[in-house]
Design a protein around this motif. Structure first.
Motif, PDB file in Angstrom:
ATOM      1  N   LEU A   1       0.715  -1.309   0.037  1.00 53.49           N
ATOM      2  CA  LEU A   1       0.119  -0.004   0.110  1.00 53.49           C
ATOM      3  C   LEU A   1       0.814   1.166  -0.134  1.00 53.49           C
ATOM      4  CD1 LEU A   1      -2.708   1.258   0.184  1.00 53.49           C
ATOM      5  CD2 LEU A   1      -2.453   1.058   2.802  1.00 53.49           C
ATOM      6  N   LEU A   2       1.910   1.231   0.596  1.00 54.34           N
ATOM      7  CA  LEU A   2       2.827   2.510   0.817  1.00 54.34           C
ATOM      8  C   LEU A   2       3.543   2.851  -0.496  1.00 54.34           C
ATOM      9  CD1 LEU A   2       4.073   4.726   2.673  1.00 54.34           C
ATOM     10  CD2 LEU A   2       5.981   3.222   3.286  1.00 54.34           C
ATOM     11  N   LEU A   3       3.924   1.540  -1.060  1.00 58.14           N
ATOM     12  CA  LEU A   3       4.589   1.752  -2.136  1.00 58.14           C
ATOM     13  C   LEU A   3       3.753   2.211  -3.208  1.00 58.14           C
ATOM     14  CD1 LEU A   3       6.649  -1.399  -2.561  1.00 58.14           C
ATOM     15  CD2 LEU A   3       7.591   0.440  -2.161  1.00 58.14           C
ATOM     16  N   ALA A   4       2.387   2.079  -3.457  1.00 55.03           N
ATOM     17  CA  ALA A   4       1.404   2.339  -4.489  1.00 55.03           C
ATOM     18  C   ALA A   4       1.218   3.699  -3.972  1.00 55.03           C
ATOM     19  CB  ALA A   4       0.035   1.587  -4.231  1.00 55.03           C
ATOM     20  N   ILE A   5       0.820   4.292  -2.916  1.00 54.11           N
ATOM     21  CA  ILE A   5       0.883   5.787  -2.592  1.00 54.11           C
ATOM     22  C   ILE A   5       1.942   6.338  -2.756  1.00 54.11           C
ATOM     23  CG2 ILE A   5       0.539   7.078  -0.468  1.00 54.11           C
ATOM     24  CD1 ILE A   5      -1.408   4.959   0.657  1.00 54.11           C
ATOM     25  N   THR A  59       0.709  10.402   5.263  1.00 59.97           N
ATOM     26  CA  THR A  59       0.690   8.879   5.077  1.00 59.97           C
ATOM     27  C   THR A  59       1.353   8.033   5.945  1.00 59.97           C
ATOM     28  OG1 THR A  59       0.336   9.355   2.618  1.00 59.97           O
ATOM     29  CG2 THR A  59       0.743   7.100   3.279  1.00 59.97           C
ATOM     30  N   ARG A  60       2.584   8.378   6.243  1.00 59.42           N
ATOM     31  CA  ARG A  60       3.271   7.485   7.153  1.00 59.42           C
ATOM     32  C   ARG A  60       2.871   7.845   8.651  1.00 59.42           C
ATOM     33  NH1 ARG A  60       7.618   5.004   4.685  1.00 59.42           N
ATOM     34  NH2 ARG A  60       8.162   4.453   6.894  1.00 59.42           N
ATOM     35  N   TYR A  61       2.435   9.208   9.045  1.00 63.80           N
ATOM     36  CA  TYR A  61       1.880   9.090  10.205  1.00 63.80           C
ATOM     37  C   TYR A  61       0.521   8.390  10.719  1.00 63.80           C
ATOM     38  CZ  TYR A  61       0.117  11.774  14.207  1.00 63.80           C
ATOM     39  OH  TYR A  61      -0.650  12.145  15.369  1.00 63.80           O
ATOM     40  N   TYR A  62      -0.163   8.416   9.676  1.00 66.70           N
ATOM     41  CA  TYR A  62      -1.592   7.693   9.963  1.00 66.70           C
ATOM     42  C   TYR A  62      -1.469   6.145   9.661  1.00 66.70           C
ATOM     43  CZ  TYR A  62      -4.113  12.163  10.177  1.00 66.70           C
ATOM     44  OH  TYR A  62      -4.507  13.460  10.589  1.00 66.70           O
ATOM     45  N   LEU A  63      -0.700   5.757   8.524  1.00 67.44           N
ATOM     46  CA  LEU A  63      -0.628   4.321   8.596  1.00 67.44           C
ATOM     47  C   LEU A  63       0.344   3.526   9.305  1.00 67.44           C
ATOM     48  CD1 LEU A  63      -0.570   3.924   4.399  1.00 67.44           C
ATOM     49  CD2 LEU A  63      -2.382   3.603   6.128  1.00 67.44           C
ATOM     50  N   PHE A  64       1.452   4.368   9.677  1.00 61.74           N
ATOM     51  CA  PHE A  64       2.515   3.767  10.771  1.00 61.74           C
ATOM     52  C   PHE A  64       2.765   4.234  11.874  1.00 61.74           C
ATOM     53  CE2 PHE A  64       3.427   2.657   6.135  1.00 61.74           C
ATOM     54  CZ  PHE A  64       3.142   1.391   6.172  1.00 61.74           C
ATOM     55  N   GLY A  65       2.280   5.575  11.895  1.00 61.18           N
ATOM     56  CA  GLY A  65       2.531   6.353  13.522  1.00 61.18           C
ATOM     57  C   GLY A  65       3.944   6.800  13.325  1.00 61.18           C
ATOM     58  N   ASP A  66       4.363   7.089  12.327  1.00 59.55           N
ATOM     59  CA  ASP A  66       5.705   7.722  12.255  1.00 59.55           C
ATOM     60  C   ASP A  66       5.870   9.052  12.588  1.00 59.55           C
ATOM     61  OD1 ASP A  66       6.806   5.229  11.348  1.00 59.55           O
ATOM     62  OD2 ASP A  66       7.028   5.742   9.282  1.00 59.55           O
ATOM     63  N   SER A  67       6.965   9.796  12.784  1.00 58.37           N
ATOM     64  CA  SER A  67       6.999  11.083  13.380  1.00 58.37           C
ATOM     65  C   SER A  67       6.736  11.858  12.027  1.00 58.37           C
ATOM     66  CB  SER A  67       8.307  11.472  13.918  1.00 58.37           C
ATOM     67  OG  SER A  67       8.407  12.696  13.867  1.00 58.37           O
ATOM     68  N   PHE A  68       5.776  13.008  12.076  1.00 58.91           N
ATOM     69  CA  PHE A  68       5.447  13.501  10.768  1.00 58.91           C
ATOM     70  C   PHE A  68       6.508  14.499  10.480  1.00 58.91           C
ATOM     71  CE2 PHE A  68       3.979  17.634   8.987  1.00 58.91           C
ATOM     72  CZ  PHE A  68       3.317  16.943   7.814  1.00 58.91           C
ATOM     73  N   GLN A  69       7.251  15.289  11.492  1.00 58.38           N
ATOM     74  CA  GLN A  69       8.302  16.138  11.238  1.00 58.38           C
ATOM     75  C   GLN A  69       9.386  15.169  10.518  1.00 58.38           C
ATOM     76  OE1 GLN A  69       9.692  18.154  14.658  1.00 58.38           O
ATOM     77  NE2 GLN A  69      11.416  19.171  13.454  1.00 58.38           N
ATOM     78  N   VAL A  70       9.795  13.990  11.081  1.00 56.46           N
ATOM     79  CA  VAL A  70      11.013  13.295  10.580  1.00 56.46           C
ATOM     80  C   VAL A  70      10.704  12.875   9.129  1.00 56.46           C
ATOM     81  CG1 VAL A  70      12.446  11.286  10.879  1.00 56.46           C
ATOM     82  CG2 VAL A  70      12.030  12.919  12.843  1.00 56.46           C
ATOM     83  N   ALA A  71       9.458  12.559   8.950  1.00 55.67           N
ATOM     84  CA  ALA A  71       9.138  11.921   7.555  1.00 55.67           C
ATOM     85  C   ALA A  71       8.856  12.979   6.755  1.00 55.67           C
ATOM     86  CB  ALA A  71       7.884  11.110   7.747  1.00 55.67           C
TER      87      ALA A  71
END
Length: 220
Positions: A1-5, A59-71
């Motif tokens: 999913l992440l690759l497609a996005i 996308t990374r924040y909502y799907l994986f909970g990653d830090s928005f600032q770092v991503a």
């Protein structure tokens, strides 16, 4: 999913940047004036990477909970740097670089060979894995910059963009392998610093090259 996005995100970013630049330049951008170069920087080095990074970070924040600032930071620099180094080189060589290359005399060839040969030698030294203080010294990050300035003054936008590509390729490659000036540091941190260094230096040097070329045209 992440690759497609990510694929959709990157495709939309490229199409949007190409569409805006094509409309502003009434065709393929040549980056031959400081105005055209400013438009290029603003649109494909700042605006579209900003929009792409914002969407990717959410996308990374909502799907994986990653830090928005770092991503966002990683995504933005990862998108902006190729547009800053690779895209101008392609545009310059496709527009004027090949004709200048064919019309150069033997002394010009010798001068270019010495310049780019020295850059390749410094790159090989930076990415080497032999033991010694020189291969791991931060000075290797700064030695190419006088040569990059020389390339901007003597070989124009096509020359300095090609020189930047060589320097950046060796620097990023050696950093990924944990070699060169940043050996022993966390890979994410030194790749980030390399991106920031090239982001900050390639813009003014490309500007110098374009201004000198534009001045020469005005004098003629």
């Amino acid at each position: 999913l992440l690759l497609a996005i990510s694929f959709v995100n990157d495709s939309l970013k490229a199409l949007l940047g190409a569409y805006i630049l094509t409309r502003l330049n009434n065709g393929t951008p040549k980056l031959g004036t400081i105005r055209e170069l400013f438009q290029f920087f603003l649109i494909v080095v700042v605006l579209t990477p900003f929009l792409s990074a914002t969407g990717g970070a959410f996308t990374r924040y909502y799907l994986f909970g990653d830090s928005f600032q770092v991503a966002w930071q990683v995504w933005f620099l990862g998108n902006a740097l190729p547009n800053l180094i690779l895209t101008p080189m392609i545009l310059y060589w496709s527009n004027v670089g090949t004709s200048e290359f064919r019309s150069a005399d033997k002394w010009r060839w010798l001068e270019g060979g010495l310049l780019f040969g020295t850059l390749l030698l410094l790159g090989l030294l930076e990415s080497s894995d032999f033991d010694g203080d020189l291969s791991s010294s931060p000075i290797l990050m700064y030695l190419p910059f006088p040569l990059l300035l020389y390339a901007a003054a003597r070989f124009g936008p096509a020359g300095v963009s090609s020189a930047f590509f060589i320097v950046a390729a060796f620097a990023i490659s050696s950093a990924e392998k944990g070699q060169g000036p940043f050996a022993g540091h966390p890979p994410d941190s030194h790749i980030l610093w390399i991106q920031l260094v090239f982001y900050a230096t390639s813009i003014p040097l490309l500007g110098v090259a374009v201004l000198l070329r534009e001045s020469n045209r005005n004098e003629r």
